[in-house]
Design a protein around this motif. Sequence first.
Motif, PDB file in Angstrom:
ATOM      1  N   PHE A 166      16.211   0.668   3.918  1.00  0.00           N
ATOM      2  CA  PHE A 166      15.651   1.972   4.272  1.00  0.00           C
ATOM      3  C   PHE A 166      14.695   1.800   5.439  1.00  0.00           C
ATOM      4  O   PHE A 166      13.819   0.942   5.416  1.00  0.00           O
ATOM      5  N   GLY A 191       3.489   5.469   4.080  1.00  0.00           N
ATOM      6  CA  GLY A 191       2.537   6.583   4.076  1.00  0.00           C
ATOM      7  C   GLY A 191       2.651   7.367   5.369  1.00  0.00           C
ATOM      8  O   GLY A 191       3.715   7.381   6.001  1.00  0.00           O
ATOM      9  N   ASN A 202       3.612  10.318  -2.892  1.00  0.00           N
ATOM     10  CA  ASN A 202       4.758  11.196  -3.178  1.00  0.00           C
ATOM     11  C   ASN A 202       5.857  10.548  -4.020  1.00  0.00           C
ATOM     12  O   ASN A 202       6.655  11.266  -4.622  1.00  0.00           O
ATOM     13  N   ILE A 207       0.890  -1.175   0.000  1.00  0.00           N
ATOM     14  CA  ILE A 207       0.000   0.000   0.000  1.00  0.00           C
ATOM     15  C   ILE A 207       0.921   1.216   0.000  1.00  0.00           C
ATOM     16  O   ILE A 207       1.791   1.340   0.867  1.00  0.00           O
ATOM     17  N   THR A 208       0.767   2.087  -0.996  1.00  0.00           N
ATOM     18  CA  THR A 208       1.809   3.085  -1.225  1.00  0.00           C
ATOM     19  C   THR A 208       1.262   4.520  -1.250  1.00  0.00           C
ATOM     20  O   THR A 208       0.085   4.742  -1.517  1.00  0.00           O
ATOM     21  N   VAL A 260      -8.016  -1.072   1.206  1.00  0.00           N
ATOM     22  CA  VAL A 260      -6.950  -1.360   2.180  1.00  0.00           C
ATOM     23  C   VAL A 260      -7.467  -2.318   3.250  1.00  0.00           C
ATOM     24  O   VAL A 260      -6.826  -3.319   3.573  1.00  0.00           O
ATOM     25  N   ASN A 303      12.926   9.462  11.306  1.00  0.00           N
ATOM     26  CA  ASN A 303      13.205   8.906   9.978  1.00  0.00           C
ATOM     27  C   ASN A 303      14.632   9.217   9.537  1.00  0.00           C
ATOM     28  O   ASN A 303      15.482   8.345   9.486  1.00  0.00           O
ATOM     29  N   PRO A 307      -2.007   1.320  -4.896  1.00  0.00           N
ATOM     30  CA  PRO A 307      -1.280   2.589  -4.917  1.00  0.00           C
ATOM     31  C   PRO A 307      -2.148   3.756  -4.451  1.00  0.00           C
ATOM     32  O   PRO A 307      -3.341   3.591  -4.211  1.00  0.00           O
ATOM     33  N   CYS A 358       9.547  12.084   2.352  1.00  0.00           N
ATOM     34  CA  CYS A 358       9.665  11.673   3.755  1.00  0.00           C
ATOM     35  C   CYS A 358      11.081  11.897   4.260  1.00  0.00           C
ATOM     36  O   CYS A 358      11.321  11.842   5.453  1.00  0.00           O
ATOM     37  N   LEU A 390       5.876   1.965   7.172  1.00  0.00           N
ATOM     38  CA  LEU A 390       6.755   3.121   7.294  1.00  0.00           C
ATOM     39  C   LEU A 390       5.910   4.384   7.292  1.00  0.00           C
ATOM     40  O   LEU A 390       5.038   4.546   6.436  1.00  0.00           O
ATOM     41  N   GLY A 391       6.168   5.269   8.248  1.00  0.00           N
ATOM     42  CA  GLY A 391       5.305   6.429   8.431  1.00  0.00           C
ATOM     43  C   GLY A 391       5.987   7.752   8.130  1.00  0.00           C
ATOM     44  O   GLY A 391       6.949   7.828   7.364  1.00  0.00           O
ATOM     45  N   TYR A 403      -2.291   2.339  12.089  1.00  0.00           N
ATOM     46  CA  TYR A 403      -3.559   1.606  11.884  1.00  0.00           C
ATOM     47  C   TYR A 403      -3.309   0.301  11.102  1.00  0.00           C
ATOM     48  O   TYR A 403      -3.789  -0.767  11.472  1.00  0.00           O
ATOM     49  N   GLY A 432      -7.918   2.295  -5.191  1.00  0.00           N
ATOM     50  CA  GLY A 432      -8.989   2.539  -4.239  1.00  0.00           C
ATOM     51  C   GLY A 432      -8.510   3.266  -3.003  1.00  0.00           C
ATOM     52  O   GLY A 432      -7.443   3.881  -2.985  1.00  0.00           O
ATOM     53  N   ASP A 433      -9.344   3.156  -1.963  1.00  0.00           N
ATOM     54  CA  ASP A 433      -9.097   3.901  -0.732  1.00  0.00           C
ATOM     55  C   ASP A 433      -9.142   2.950   0.465  1.00  0.00           C
ATOM     56  O   ASP A 433      -8.795   1.779   0.344  1.00  0.00           O
TER      57      ASP A 433
HETATM   58  P1  NAD Z   1      -1.389   8.484   3.368  1.00  0.00           P
HETATM   59  O1  NAD Z   1      -1.085   7.830   4.658  1.00  0.00           O
HETATM   60  O2  NAD Z   1      -2.517   9.453   3.327  1.00  0.00           O
HETATM   61  O3  NAD Z   1      -1.756   7.372   2.257  1.00  0.00           O
HETATM   62  C1  NAD Z   1      -0.911   6.269   2.029  1.00  0.00           C
HETATM   63  C2  NAD Z   1      -1.757   5.113   1.496  1.00  0.00           C
HETATM   64  O4  NAD Z   1      -2.713   4.737   2.483  1.00  0.00           O
HETATM   65  C3  NAD Z   1      -2.553   5.447   0.236  1.00  0.00           C
HETATM   66  O5  NAD Z   1      -2.534   4.335  -0.623  1.00  0.00           O
HETATM   67  C4  NAD Z   1      -3.952   5.726   0.768  1.00  0.00           C
HETATM   68  O6  NAD Z   1      -4.970   5.403  -0.155  1.00  0.00           O
HETATM   69  C5  NAD Z   1      -4.044   4.826   1.983  1.00  0.00           C
HETATM   70  N1  NAD Z   1      -4.874   5.401   3.052  1.00  0.00           N
HETATM   71  C6  NAD Z   1      -5.074   6.713   3.345  1.00  0.00           C
HETATM   72  N2  NAD Z   1      -5.870   6.840   4.404  1.00  0.00           N
HETATM   73  C7  NAD Z   1      -6.196   5.601   4.812  1.00  0.00           C
HETATM   74  C8  NAD Z   1      -6.983   5.081   5.892  1.00  0.00           C
HETATM   75  N3  NAD Z   1      -7.605   5.893   6.739  1.00  0.00           N
HETATM   76  N4  NAD Z   1      -7.085   3.748   6.009  1.00  0.00           N
HETATM   77  C9  NAD Z   1      -6.458   2.916   5.154  1.00  0.00           C
HETATM   78  N5  NAD Z   1      -5.697   3.352   4.123  1.00  0.00           N
HETATM   79  C10 NAD Z   1      -5.554   4.668   3.950  1.00  0.00           C
HETATM   80  O7  NAD Z   1      -0.038   9.137   2.838  1.00  0.00           O
HETATM   81  P2  NAD Z   1       0.182  10.089   1.584  1.00  0.00           P
HETATM   82  O8  NAD Z   1      -0.420  11.431   1.854  1.00  0.00           O
HETATM   83  O9  NAD Z   1      -0.175   9.393   0.321  1.00  0.00           O
HETATM   84  O10 NAD Z   1       1.780  10.193   1.593  1.00  0.00           O
HETATM   85  C11 NAD Z   1       2.486  11.108   2.372  1.00  0.00           C
HETATM   86  C12 NAD Z   1       2.938  10.506   3.672  1.00  0.00           C
HETATM   87  O11 NAD Z   1       3.742   9.364   3.430  1.00  0.00           O
HETATM   88  C13 NAD Z   1       3.829  11.434   4.487  1.00  0.00           C
HETATM   89  O12 NAD Z   1       3.471  11.333   5.832  1.00  0.00           O
HETATM   90  C14 NAD Z   1       5.237  10.903   4.257  1.00  0.00           C
HETATM   91  O13 NAD Z   1       6.165  11.202   5.271  1.00  0.00           O
HETATM   92  C15 NAD Z   1       4.955   9.454   4.182  1.00  0.00           C
HETATM   93  N6  NAD Z   1       6.027   8.746   3.491  1.00  0.00           N
HETATM   94  C16 NAD Z   1       6.869   7.989   4.250  1.00  0.00           C
HETATM   95  C17 NAD Z   1       7.923   7.337   3.640  1.00  0.00           C
HETATM   96  C18 NAD Z   1       8.874   6.501   4.440  1.00  0.00           C
HETATM   97  O14 NAD Z   1       9.625   5.765   3.844  1.00  0.00           O
HETATM   98  N7  NAD Z   1       8.852   6.550   5.757  1.00  0.00           N
HETATM   99  C19 NAD Z   1       8.117   7.440   2.251  1.00  0.00           C
HETATM  100  C20 NAD Z   1       7.222   8.198   1.516  1.00  0.00           C
HETATM  101  C21 NAD Z   1       6.169   8.849   2.152  1.00  0.00           C
END
Ligand code: NAD
Length: 497
Positions: free
Chosen positions: A449, A224, A149, A145-146, A208, A410, A173, A280, A246-247, A231, A203-204
């Motif tokens: 990473f 993400g 960015n 799940i990605t 997931v 991070n 994605p 990130c 990874l957050g 969660y 999807g959303d």
């Molecule tokens: P996001 O958490 O909003 O979404 C990531 C994925 O989760 C998406 O596929 C989205 O559809 C899904 N998602 C969103 N809300 C959800 C929910 N409530 N329940 C289940 N799935 C859900 O992140 P984003 O805005 O797409 O990306 C930016 C974030 O990602 C930033 O916080 C950034 O730091 C982080 N990030 C971290 C790394 C790392 O390696 N640590 C790398 C890239 C991005």
Amino acid sequence: METIQHIIGGSGESGGTSPAAVFNPATGEQIANVAIAEKAQVDAAVAAAKAALDGWANTPPAKRARVMFRLRDILEARADDVARTISAEHGKTHDDALGEVTRALEVVEYACGIPELLKGDFTRNVGPAIDSYSDRQPLGVVAGITPFNFPAMVPLWMIPMAVACGNTFVLKPSERDPSSANLVHELFKEAGLPDGVLNVVHGDKTAVDALLDHPDVQAVSFVGSTPVAEYIYTRGTAAGKRVQALGGAKNHMVILPDADIDQAADALMGAGFGSAGERCMAVSVAVPVGEETANKLIEKLAPQVRALKIGPATDPEAEMGPVITKAAQERIEGLIEQGEKEGAEVVVDGRGFRLQGYENGYWVGGTLLDRVTPEMTVYKEEIFGPVLSVLRANSYDQAVDLINAHEYGNGTAIFTRDGDAARDFTSRIQVGMVGVNVPIPVPVAYHSFGGWKRSIFGAHGIYGPEAVHFYTRLKTITSRWPTGIRSGAEFTFPSMG
Ligand code: NAD
């Protein structure tokens, strides 16, 4: 208008609830729709991955590696197409998108070595006529799940290693920039990956959750934001899955008084404002040590932040593009306002930035905040936009304590000429990826990473050697062939004798 489809068992499919709109962030125009999966599409994707599993897991690793070798060449030849696809929906500059493709390519290159990476251990005579060997076997169907960015690189952090290890994959994605995932699938297919080994469901949260709860999904890789990562980890592990999640991040760069200030300022410009701060590993907090260092740094940075060239990805002069959505633009501007209210000094204000001809784009100008303190919202929260905060520290120890107290861990960096201080920093700092005079210390593909603290949930980093461990299970076999000598029943715990 095109609807970007799911890819299940090698074929396009657009089922689910109403499609969602995909926008060009530079213009604010809708450019496509994307299918939004319900549980039925996720079930179909997992079933396709399960059907492909036996054949793929039993394909010799060297043959799986050949797919990676071909993918490597295809990805290199099509790097421009992939970069254009990324930029069209994400908004990052073409060169930045090409950088993303290059880092993805490195992971594919590492996956080419999978026969060596999966090689097991063997010991003869662990006991009388007894041999022991271990190998690493694939988990089964795994999911990724990605985030938005890095719409090509992050899927390619996961898929090459997961499938090279013999697993089959379902990717979910980001719905904000979904086309790159389908292009990644197309390139894998061209490289000879059998249908069903890689599936994409768009999807959303519904999709997931269906993946997290599915009994046939053995493991989940997530990248993400931190609340979603936590969660995913909680729900996925409760369902008995292996999870790496990874957050988010708040990456500090410490500038000691002996640092080359010009070099530090250049590093901060690239690491703070590249990709509009939507990385990130972006540096979002500069921590100059001492008032003099801070004053010199602000003096160097302010004119450069004002002079940032902001434009669409089609402008080869642009140094950064728009942010991803209108909501992100409003959130970032709101945080700058909050910072100002809480006492930060707005040295360069990017609010209200408009670009001629692109009036409806999601722009935020480069922003520099000085005299930020640890209590401020702009310091505590990940802004994920082109906003650099300067937090002045009185001493090196105060800088270290500050970083160690932050909830995220991070990346971080120190700029100095003092080897002693740098060495101390690399050992004391509670952060997963550390740079010494390197502002964005993203590990190369043959390292792994991953952050610390609330920047990661789960025990494994992503890609590199950690990926081999995450995507496989260790099996150890102890074997004895009948020798004709009968020793009778043994009731003591087995030992070498
Ligand atoms: P996001 O958490 O909003 O979404 C990531 C994925 O989760 C998406 O596929 C989205 O559809 C899904 N998602 C969103 N809300 C959800 C929910 N409530 N329940 C289940 N799935 C859900 O992140 P984003 O805005 O797409 O990306 C930016 C974030 O990602 C930033 O916080 C950034 O730091 C982080 N990030 C971290 C790394 C790392 O390696 N640590 C790398 C890239 C991005």
